[in-house]
Design an enzyme around this catalytic site. Structure first.
Site, mmCIF file in Angstrom:
data_model
loop_
_atom_site.group_PDB
_atom_site.id
_atom_site.type_symbol
_atom_site.label_atom_id
_atom_site.label_comp_id
_atom_site.label_asym_id
_atom_site.label_seq_id
_atom_site.Cartn_x
_atom_site.Cartn_y
_atom_site.Cartn_z
ATOM 1 N N CYS A 33 39.895 40.543 39.090
ATOM 2 C CA CYS A 33 39.251 41.719 37.768
ATOM 3 C C CYS A 33 39.137 43.119 38.717
ATOM 4 C CB CYS A 33 37.859 41.029 37.463
ATOM 5 S SG CYS A 33 36.443 41.248 38.962
ATOM 6 N N CYS B 161 29.906 41.899 32.225
ATOM 7 C CA CYS B 161 31.161 42.376 32.492
ATOM 8 C C CYS B 161 32.612 41.633 31.762
ATOM 9 C CB CYS B 161 31.134 41.614 34.143
ATOM 10 S SG CYS B 161 33.252 42.542 34.684
ATOM 11 N N GLU C 209 24.134 38.267 43.445
ATOM 12 C CA GLU C 209 24.110 39.302 42.403
ATOM 13 C C GLU C 209 22.916 39.406 41.975
ATOM 14 O OE1 GLU C 209 27.193 39.460 39.347
ATOM 15 O OE2 GLU C 209 25.592 40.279 38.198
HETATM 16 S S1 SF4 Z 1 31.601 42.577 37.896
HETATM 17 FE FE1 SF4 Z 1 33.371 41.986 36.854
HETATM 18 S S2 SF4 Z 1 34.503 43.356 37.091
HETATM 19 FE FE2 SF4 Z 1 32.840 43.541 38.566
HETATM 20 S S3 SF4 Z 1 33.248 42.079 40.935
HETATM 21 FE FE3 SF4 Z 1 32.456 41.031 38.943
HETATM 22 S S4 SF4 Z 1 33.706 40.286 37.086
HETATM 23 FE FE4 SF4 Z 1 34.724 41.554 38.848
#
Ligand code: SF4
Length: 207
Positions: free
Chosen positions: A12, A186, A122
């Site tokens: 991505c 996302c 995250e």
């Molecule tokens: S948030 Fe989306 S674009 Fe960013 S690293 Fe994760 S999957 Fe990839």
């Protein structure tokens, strides 16, 4: 045998960006794995001297540090900034966004609900930006035991499914007087999920 590729696949935007950042950083260390891809992490190590540390506690005399795509916790970031190290931020902008939302909304007095996996780096990072009450849930049922305030802000882990996020939003809608919903899922993930869904409907075997 007919072989068909999914319409959307591969790295991505955030991962491509992080790889570029790491390649140009050269001899540096990432705090946690830069991305979820052992092969690529190995390539960066072999070809560019980018090594991977388990976490902040492993940092010794490394001078150049890269923050991974999933980001790190706010207090860790502040500690690193105070240490005079060179910090290179490869946090994906789609991850920075929920961090900023959580910080702003909690400062305004909203209770924060994060739809996500509480053990995911995250989510730990996003959660660390809350100044007040913050809850991480995967199912609406987990909210039953929680006494929420009248104002609630909802964000999602970037890689979650929109259908499940909507269920949490629906549940909260019936309970909070004021609900602010931020769709922080996302698009890259969504597009890959849609491509997988559509391909799986016509393929006999998927790899
Ligand atoms: S948030 Fe989306 S674009 Fe960013 S690293 Fe994760 S999957 Fe990839």
């Amino acid at each position: 045998m007919k072989i068909e590729m999914a319409k959307s696949y591969g790295f991505c935007f955030g991962v491509k960006r992080a790889i570029k950042i790491a390649e140009s950083a050269g001899e540096a260390a990432t705090i946690g794995e830069l991305i979820h891809n052992a092969e690529e992490i190995n390539r960066l190590k072999q070809n560019f001297g980018v090594k991977t540390l388990e976490g902040v506690s492993e940092i010794k005399d490394e001078q150049k540090l890269i923050i991974r795509t999933h980001g790190i916790q706010k207090d860790d970031l502040q500690r690193l900034k105070a240490q005079n190290k060179e910090l290179i931020d490869a946090t994906c902008p789609f991850v920075t966004k929920p961090q900023q939302i959580v910080e702003k909304m909690s400062a305004e007095g909203y209770d924060i609900v994060i739809f996500g996996d509480k053990n995911h780096p995250e989510v730990k990072g996003v959660k660390s930006y809350a100044k007040g009450r913050v809850y991480v849930v995967l199912e609406p049922a987990e909210l039953l035991q929680i006494k929420l305030g009248t104002r609630v802000a909802l964000v999602s882990q970037t890689t979650k499914k929109i259908e499940s996020f909507t269920k949490i939003a629906d549940f909260l809608m019936q309970r909070a007087r004021e609900l602010r919903i931020f769709n922080t899922i996302c698009n890259a993930t969504l597009e890959n999920q849609e491509a997988v869904k559509s391909l799986s409907q016509k393929a006999d075997v998927m790899i």
